[in-house]
Design a protein around this motif. Structure first.
Motif, PDB file in Angstrom:
ATOM      1  N   THR A  14       0.834  -1.205   0.000  1.00  0.00           N
ATOM      2  CA  THR A  14       0.000   0.000   0.000  1.00  0.00           C
ATOM      3  C   THR A  14       0.868   1.254   0.000  1.00  0.00           C
ATOM      4  OG1 THR A  14      -0.154  -0.162   2.379  1.00  0.00           O
ATOM      5  CG2 THR A  14      -2.033  -1.004   1.116  1.00  0.00           C
ATOM      6  N   SER A  15       2.058   1.170   0.649  1.00  0.00           N
ATOM      7  CA  SER A  15       2.869   2.387   0.744  1.00  0.00           C
ATOM      8  C   SER A  15       3.410   2.806  -0.617  1.00  0.00           C
ATOM      9  CB  SER A  15       4.022   2.184   1.728  1.00  0.00           C
ATOM     10  OG  SER A  15       4.920   1.261   1.183  1.00  0.00           O
ATOM     11  N   LEU A  16       3.437   1.851  -1.569  1.00  0.00           N
ATOM     12  CA  LEU A  16       3.870   2.222  -2.923  1.00  0.00           C
ATOM     13  C   LEU A  16       2.836   3.124  -3.572  1.00  0.00           C
ATOM     14  CD1 LEU A  16       5.255  -1.176  -4.245  1.00  0.00           C
ATOM     15  CD2 LEU A  16       6.554   0.818  -3.510  1.00  0.00           C
ATOM     16  N   ALA A  17       1.573   2.840  -3.275  1.00  0.00           N
ATOM     17  CA  ALA A  17       0.504   3.591  -3.906  1.00  0.00           C
ATOM     18  C   ALA A  17       0.232   4.903  -3.186  1.00  0.00           C
ATOM     19  CB  ALA A  17      -0.772   2.753  -3.939  1.00  0.00           C
ATOM     20  N   GLN A  18       0.404   4.893  -1.900  1.00  0.00           N
ATOM     21  CA  GLN A  18       0.092   6.088  -1.129  1.00  0.00           C
ATOM     22  C   GLN A  18       0.988   6.159   0.082  1.00  0.00           C
ATOM     23  OE1 GLN A  18      -3.788   4.127  -0.462  1.00  0.00           O
ATOM     24  NE2 GLN A  18      -3.605   4.870   1.609  1.00  0.00           N
ATOM     25  N   LYS A  19       1.300   7.332   0.538  1.00  0.00           N
ATOM     26  CA  LYS A  19       2.050   7.470   1.787  1.00  0.00           C
ATOM     27  C   LYS A  19       1.128   7.041   2.920  1.00  0.00           C
ATOM     28  CE  LYS A  19       6.259   9.674   1.738  1.00  0.00           C
ATOM     29  NZ  LYS A  19       6.958   8.607   1.049  1.00  0.00           N
ATOM     30  N   ALA A  20       1.523   5.921   3.635  1.00  0.00           N
ATOM     31  CA  ALA A  20       0.650   5.435   4.694  1.00  0.00           C
ATOM     32  C   ALA A  20       0.637   6.432   5.836  1.00  0.00           C
ATOM     33  CB  ALA A  20       1.138   4.079   5.176  1.00  0.00           C
TER      34      ALA A  20
ATOM     35  N   HIS B  17       0.340   7.624   9.640  1.00  0.00           N
ATOM     36  CA  HIS B  17       0.671   6.950  10.894  1.00  0.00           C
ATOM     37  C   HIS B  17      -0.560   6.869  11.771  1.00  0.00           C
ATOM     38  CE1 HIS B  17       4.902   6.318  10.292  1.00  0.00           C
ATOM     39  NE2 HIS B  17       4.984   7.527   9.762  1.00  0.00           N
ATOM     40  N   THR B  18      -1.460   6.008  11.371  1.00  0.00           N
ATOM     41  CA  THR B  18      -2.638   5.805  12.203  1.00  0.00           C
ATOM     42  C   THR B  18      -2.597   4.387  12.741  1.00  0.00           C
ATOM     43  OG1 THR B  18      -3.882   5.117  10.272  1.00  0.00           O
ATOM     44  CG2 THR B  18      -4.074   7.431  10.916  1.00  0.00           C
TER      45      THR B  18
END
Ligand code: MG
Length: 253
Positions: free
Chosen positions: A20-26, A28-29
């Protein structure tokens, strides 16, 4: 079991968060504590001052003076090799020596030195060997300006796998092997479930990287496995040359 399930869940979580981090900056939740585990705590040991020194939890097999953890391969009596200047030296013709204790999976540090006075060539020069589980030979040989068959030189799994490079020091110089060994696992019927594996650093240089061992070392013919126990002695070979050993320690795993 719980730890294994947890690790699988952790792996899945890490895979998911990576994709998922490739698609969007995760963002910090969520609770970072959900992916931490604290038990069991990692055991604390004291490493040696250099990588050659035994760490606090090692079994010292030879400290330069005392060979009592070894016995003669021939008759099970005291070792007939010489102890000279803190080294255990092959006394040609007396036979190999083996540890009284058996070992399986282990980390092994061993230092060896071939004679300063060069005699012989190919397999006849400074030949000895470290037989894991008394069967699987990691070759010891003076291979400094001494060509021999590639799968028989220093750092080879003898007659099986040559070392990745020739990292030999000269005759009369101390050399090191740092070995990581996984014992073979056998089925009830004697067939092999998992072959032995070995990783070796020669003088700090990797020469065997998770190499599969194909069976007991054979001088003639192909290697083969014969079922044996999960712990067997380490044997050092008498090949007639006065090869010296020192600073031998092991960490069973
Ligand atoms: Mg040998």
């Amino acid at each position: 079991m719980f730890i294994r399930l947890f690790k699988m869940a952790l792996g899945a979580t890490l895979c998911f968060s990576f994709s998922t981090s490739l698609a969007q900056k995760a963002p910090h939740t969520g609770d970072p504590k959900l992916t931490e585990y604290w038990d069991p705590a990692v055991r604390i040991i004291t490493p040696g001052k250099t990588n050659a020194d035994a760490p606090s939890d090692a079994i010292v097999l030879f400290d330069g003076k005392d060979a009592s953890k070894w016995e003669s391969e021939k008759d099970g009596g005291p070792v007939k090799w010489k102890i000279e200047d803190g080294a255990l030296v092959v006394a040609g013709g007396t036979g190999g020596i083996k540890t009284k204790q058996g070992f399986g999976d282990c980390q092994l540090h061993i230092e060896w030195r071939t004679p300063a006075v060069v005699k012989g060539e190919s397999q006849g020069r400074g030949n000895s060997g470290i037989f894991l589980m008394s069967r699987y030979e990691l070759q010891v040989l003076d291979n400094y300006n001494n060509r021999t068959y590639s799968n028989g030189q220093a750092g080879s799994i003898y007659k099986q796998t040559p070392p990745l490079v020739n990292a030999s020091r000269g005759p009369g110089e101390w050399q090191t092997y740092d070995i990581l060994f996984s014992a073979p696992v056998f089925q009830e019927d004697g067939t092999v479930r998992t072959p032995a594996k070995i990783t070796v650093f020669h003088n700090g240089v990797i020469v065997q990287h998770n190499t599969t061992i194909w069976g007991s070392t054979q001088y003639i013919g192909t290697p083969n496995y014969e079922k044996h126990s999960s712990k067997e002695p380490i044997m050092l070979q008498d090949h007639g040359n006065p090869v010296a050993y020192r600073n031998i320690w092991i960490r069973p795993m």
